[in-house]
Design a protein around this motif. Structure first.
Motif, PDB file in Angstrom:
ATOM      1  N   ASN A   2       0.819  -1.212   0.000  1.00  0.00           N
ATOM      2  CA  ASN A   2       0.000   0.000   0.000  1.00  0.00           C
ATOM      3  C   ASN A   2       0.850   1.258   0.000  1.00  0.00           C
ATOM      4  N   GLU A   3       1.960   1.171   0.730  1.00  0.00           N
ATOM      5  CA  GLU A   3       2.847   2.341   0.779  1.00  0.00           C
ATOM      6  C   GLU A   3       3.357   2.673  -0.616  1.00  0.00           C
ATOM      7  N   VAL A   4       3.704   1.640  -1.370  1.00  0.00           N
ATOM      8  CA  VAL A   4       4.227   1.863  -2.720  1.00  0.00           C
ATOM      9  C   VAL A   4       3.145   2.484  -3.595  1.00  0.00           C
ATOM     10  N   ARG A   5       1.942   1.965  -3.457  1.00  0.00           N
ATOM     11  CA  ARG A   5       0.829   2.536  -4.240  1.00  0.00           C
ATOM     12  C   ARG A   5       0.636   4.003  -3.903  1.00  0.00           C
ATOM     13  N   ASP A   6       0.726   4.318  -2.606  1.00  0.00           N
ATOM     14  CA  ASP A   6       0.555   5.711  -2.189  1.00  0.00           C
ATOM     15  C   ASP A   6       1.603   6.616  -2.819  1.00  0.00           C
ATOM     16  N   VAL A   7       2.841   6.165  -2.755  1.00  0.00           N
ATOM     17  CA  VAL A   7       3.927   6.979  -3.300  1.00  0.00           C
ATOM     18  C   VAL A   7       3.701   7.230  -4.784  1.00  0.00           C
ATOM     19  N   LEU A   8       3.317   6.172  -5.503  1.00  0.00           N
ATOM     20  CA  LEU A   8       3.088   6.327  -6.938  1.00  0.00           C
ATOM     21  C   LEU A   8       1.895   7.231  -7.215  1.00  0.00           C
ATOM     22  N   SER A   9       0.860   7.066  -6.431  1.00  0.00           N
ATOM     23  CA  SER A   9      -0.316   7.865  -6.752  1.00  0.00           C
ATOM     24  C   SER A   9      -0.064   9.331  -6.426  1.00  0.00           C
ATOM     25  N   ARG A  10       0.790   9.599  -5.451  1.00  0.00           N
ATOM     26  CA  ARG A  10       1.168  10.995  -5.186  1.00  0.00           C
ATOM     27  C   ARG A  10       1.972  11.572  -6.359  1.00  0.00           C
ATOM     28  N   ALA A  11       2.809  10.721  -6.938  1.00  0.00           N
ATOM     29  CA  ALA A  11       3.603  11.185  -8.082  1.00  0.00           C
ATOM     30  C   ALA A  11       2.691  11.506  -9.268  1.00  0.00           C
ATOM     31  N   VAL A  12       1.673  10.667  -9.489  1.00  0.00           N
ATOM     32  CA  VAL A  12       0.736  10.910 -10.591  1.00  0.00           C
ATOM     33  C   VAL A  12      -0.023  12.208 -10.331  1.00  0.00           C
ATOM     34  N   GLN A  13      -0.402  12.380  -9.092  1.00  0.00           N
ATOM     35  CA  GLN A  13      -1.114  13.590  -8.683  1.00  0.00           C
ATOM     36  C   GLN A  13      -0.260  14.828  -8.987  1.00  0.00           C
ATOM     37  N   ALA A  14       1.017  14.737  -8.601  1.00  0.00           N
ATOM     38  CA  ALA A  14       1.905  15.885  -8.790  1.00  0.00           C
ATOM     39  C   ALA A  14       2.135  16.165 -10.281  1.00  0.00           C
ATOM     40  N   ALA A  15       2.269  15.086 -11.054  1.00  0.00           N
ATOM     41  CA  ALA A  15       2.600  15.272 -12.466  1.00  0.00           C
ATOM     42  C   ALA A  15       1.398  15.682 -13.302  1.00  0.00           C
ATOM     43  N   TYR A  16       0.236  15.078 -13.025  1.00  0.00           N
ATOM     44  CA  TYR A  16      -0.919  15.298 -13.911  1.00  0.00           C
ATOM     45  C   TYR A  16      -2.190  15.757 -13.202  1.00  0.00           C
ATOM     46  N   ASP A  17      -2.106  15.937 -11.911  1.00  0.00           N
ATOM     47  CA  ASP A  17      -3.284  16.314 -11.152  1.00  0.00           C
ATOM     48  C   ASP A  17      -4.448  15.340 -11.391  1.00  0.00           C
ATOM     49  N   GLU A  18      -4.122  14.071 -11.464  1.00  0.00           N
ATOM     50  CA  GLU A  18      -5.147  13.030 -11.653  1.00  0.00           C
ATOM     51  C   GLU A  18      -5.072  12.083 -10.461  1.00  0.00           C
ATOM     52  N   SER A  19      -6.237  11.608 -10.001  1.00  0.00           N
ATOM     53  CA  SER A  19      -6.141  10.553  -8.985  1.00  0.00           C
ATOM     54  C   SER A  19      -6.588   9.236  -9.609  1.00  0.00           C
ATOM     55  N   VAL A  20      -5.703   8.278  -9.555  1.00  0.00           N
ATOM     56  CA  VAL A  20      -5.972   6.980 -10.196  1.00  0.00           C
ATOM     57  C   VAL A  20      -5.677   5.851  -9.219  1.00  0.00           C
ATOM     58  N   ASP A  21      -6.330   4.714  -9.459  1.00  0.00           N
ATOM     59  CA  ASP A  21      -6.002   3.515  -8.679  1.00  0.00           C
ATOM     60  C   ASP A  21      -4.740   2.905  -9.256  1.00  0.00           C
ATOM     61  N   ILE A  22      -3.797   2.638  -8.376  1.00  0.00           N
ATOM     62  CA  ILE A  22      -2.544   2.073  -8.854  1.00  0.00           C
ATOM     63  C   ILE A  22      -2.600   0.555  -8.733  1.00  0.00           C
ATOM     64  N   GLU A  23      -2.352  -0.116  -9.847  1.00  0.00           N
ATOM     65  CA  GLU A  23      -2.284  -1.575  -9.789  1.00  0.00           C
ATOM     66  C   GLU A  23      -0.845  -2.028  -9.944  1.00  0.00           C
ATOM     67  N   LEU A  24      -0.454  -2.950  -9.094  1.00  0.00           N
ATOM     68  CA  LEU A  24       0.916  -3.471  -9.199  1.00  0.00           C
ATOM     69  C   LEU A  24       0.840  -4.960  -9.495  1.00  0.00           C
ATOM     70  N   THR A  25       1.580  -5.389 -10.507  1.00  0.00           N
ATOM     71  CA  THR A  25       1.631  -6.832 -10.733  1.00  0.00           C
ATOM     72  C   THR A  25       3.077  -7.301 -10.610  1.00  0.00           C
ATOM     73  N   ARG A  26       3.233  -8.512 -10.115  1.00  0.00           N
ATOM     74  CA  ARG A  26       4.589  -9.045  -9.965  1.00  0.00           C
ATOM     75  C   ARG A  26       5.218  -9.197 -11.339  1.00  0.00           C
ATOM     76  N   THR A  27       6.495  -8.952 -11.401  1.00  0.00           N
ATOM     77  CA  THR A  27       7.150  -9.050 -12.707  1.00  0.00           C
ATOM     78  C   THR A  27       8.408  -9.911 -12.610  1.00  0.00           C
ATOM     79  N   ASP A  28       8.986 -10.200 -13.760  1.00  0.00           N
ATOM     80  CA  ASP A  28      10.208 -10.997 -13.818  1.00  0.00           C
ATOM     81  C   ASP A  28      11.291 -10.347 -12.947  1.00  0.00           C
TER      82      ASP A  28
END
Ligand code: ARG
Length: 564
Positions: A2-28
């Motif tokens: 959740n902390e990671v999602r928060d950090v990312l969503s704050r970055a999106v907010q700062a860059a585009y003034d948009e609030s979005v749900d952040i989805e994280l999927t495991r990767t290689d």
């Protein structure tokens, strides 16, 4: 996470003034821990190409100690690798003194739910037909308890329209006190089957002798006849004792045991009320509730033409009783898939009758086995159903080989591990294949494989000769442990997910994945031979792996052996 999602969503907010749900999927793992597709989502909306969006989000990322590295990849994915210190910190936060253990939560605090299982039918010995309700029901109870609910476990025994009449006639005609003493419920099943066959045979010849005798005993019992009451008490006790014995062997128990017969009288009263209200109506002597107005063509029948109560009659009163006594937010009911339509009808009926819709019908597929030609077929023995006691006996005998150094209790634990884990290998709706070889395979996707992993950790911890619990170490860099830390950190989120989806198979996959990750770790690292501060840190990690694994197995109802 959740902390990671928060950090990312704050970055999106700062860059585009948009609030979005952040989805994280495991990767290689070579690219990172997670991939995030938020830039691809946003690109159209902001009219830029996704890679540019991703770059801009990364430029706005606030400084933090969670994220070790980020990179834009492919068409605009953001790959993220977490720092080991943040993972260790997150894990330490979840180690609590809560007796419910690691990663328990309080989502359900203040609400009550009912988990109904295993709900077998009294006429027959406990067969493989009810093993899935028993195991799935128990696991859901364990899960919900960890989520803070007050859980009422109710064994809704199929004890109405009991085989009572057939039992007495069969006993008098084909059995004896000695035989009953010796074979108990199996003898009752034998005479029950014999009488059913007699009745079928007579019916073909237009005779009703046996059927009449059976009916006479039922009437006698209804009128309180002394002899009938004595038989009823004796036979029911035999059947109940057997059910409890099998439940003990499966290591499950319930709080309540309100069978169908408990609800017959009230059910009949409710049917009369529904008739008065015009919700139910007469149809060819029977009582039904039409459901076509709610999109179900077949009406539900609440009383037979001869006045007898039905399954739905008792279920109607069950719904009322539960609401009155416990006011549950949900009632989980486990049965085979053949009852899917019935529960659709029942839920519609409940609504019409004015009850809160609380039933969650969690149906499951059947248990298959391979026949002599190697084809899948419904599991049954030559004599008919596969008796659960026989199944457990066979499993125990096989488990003895896997626990040569252990006790009888260890063999029992491994037998249960093999059988129970199978139930959670696939989606509950999928039929399961009972294959003795694979369920005991310690190198495959099996319960004993996970049990073995825990036993091995325990033995390492014992050899470590620890004084007090090991502690995570501030100076240590955890570079060898990243994958394990990441795996462990998924656990609390997984519990939340299962709370919403009831997809217990994900827990089986998770815990097996963790065991595999552990094996990869052992190949690289000799925990006991490491120098400090690595040794302490690594032992702490193993303690945690062991706790997460045992918790997972505990939810699945699987005990951990001491030795194997
Ligand atoms: N005894 C039933 C059976 O074996 C299952 C009971 C399901 N619960 C209910 N409330 N109808 O089919």
């Amino acid at each position: 996470m959740n902390e990671v999602r928060d950090v990312l969503s704050r970055a999106v907010q700062a860059a585009y003034d948009e609030s979005v749900d952040i989805e994280l999927t495991r990767t290689d793992p070579q690219f990172g821990d997670f991939a995030c597709n938020v830039a691809l989502q946003l690109a159209k909306k902001v009219g830029q190409n996704p890679r540019a969006v991703a770059e801009k989000i990364l430029d706005s990322l606030p400084t933090n100690d969670l994220i070790d590295s980020v990179a834009v990849a492919g068409p605009g994915f953001i790959n993220i690798r977490l720092t080991n210190t943040s993972l260790v910190r997150a894990l330490s936060d979840h180690v609590t003194n809560d007796p419910r253990g690691f990663a328990s939560n309080d989502i359900g605090k203040g609400s009550t739910i009912i988990c109904e299982f295993p709900s077998p039918n009294m006429a027959k010995p406990f067969s493989v037909g009810h093993i899935r309700s028993a195991l799935q029901g128990w696991a859901l109870y364990k899960l919900m308890e960890r989520c803070g609910y007050k859980v009422i476990r109710d064994n809704h025994i199929g004890d109405y329209g009991t085989p009572f009449g057939k039992w007495v006639v069969g006993f008098l005609r084909y059995s004896s006190k000695d035989k009953l003493q010796q074979d108990g419920v199996y003898e009752l099943a034998r005479v029950y089957i014999a009488i059913t066959a007699d009745m079928k045979h007579e019916k073909q010849q237009g005779v009703t002798k046996t059927a009449d005798e059976v009916q006479d005993w039922l009437v006698k019992l209804e009128h309180g006849d002394k002899e009938a009451k004595a038989y009823s008490k004796q036979f029911n006790q035999i059947s109940l004792d057997h059910m409890h014995h099998v439940m003990d062997r499966l290591r499950i128990e319930t709080d309540e045991e309100l069978g169908e017969s408990h609800y017959v009288k009230r059910g009949q009263e409710l049917v009369d009320e529904l008739l008065k209200k015009g919700i139910a109506k007469h149809s060819e002597g029977a009582v039904i509730v039409p459901l076509d107005d709610v999109g179900i063509d077949t009406p539900i029948m609440l009383r037979k033409a001869n006045g007898a109560a039905l399954y739905a009659t008792t279920d109607l009163a069950t719904i009322e009783y539960r609401q009155k006594h416990w006011n549950p937010s949900k009632v989980f009911i486990h049965t085979g898939q053949e009852q899917v339509f019935y529960f659709e009808q029942l839920k519609a009926l409940a609504k019409k009758a004015g009850y809160k819709d609380t039933i969650v019908h969690l149906w499951h597929g059947i248990v298959d086995q391979l026949n002599d030609e190697g084809e899948r077929e419904k599991m049954s023995s030559r004599k008919g159903v596969v008796l659960l006691e026989e199944l457990l006996d066979t499993a125990q005998a096989k488990a003895v080989e896997l626990t040569k150094d252990g006790t009888a209790n260890d063999a029992d634990a491994v037998a249960l591990g093999a059988i129970k884990f199978l139930d959670f290998k696939a989606d509950r709706k999928t039929g399961i294949l009972f294959d003795w070889e694979s369920i005991f395979n310690v190198h495959g996707f099996s319960g004993p494989a996970v049990q073995y992993a825990i036993v091995r950790i325990q033995s390492i911890l014992q050899k470590a000769d620890l004084h007090g619990a090991p502690k995570p170490n501030k100076e240590y860099d955890w570079s060898e442990e990243h994958a394990l830390l990441l795996e462990l950190a998924q656990f609390p989120g997984l519990i939340m997910e299962l709370h919403d989806t009831y997809e217990l198979q994900k827990l089986a996959h998770y815990v097996y994945g963790l065991a595999q990750e552990l094996n990869r770790y052992y190949e690289k690292v000799r925990v006991l031979e490491s120098d400090e501060p690595a040794r302490q840190a690594r032992l702490w990690l193993l303690t945690l792996v062991s706790e997460v694994m045992s918790t997972s197995l505990d939810i699945l109802g699987i005990p951990v052996p001491e030795k194997m």
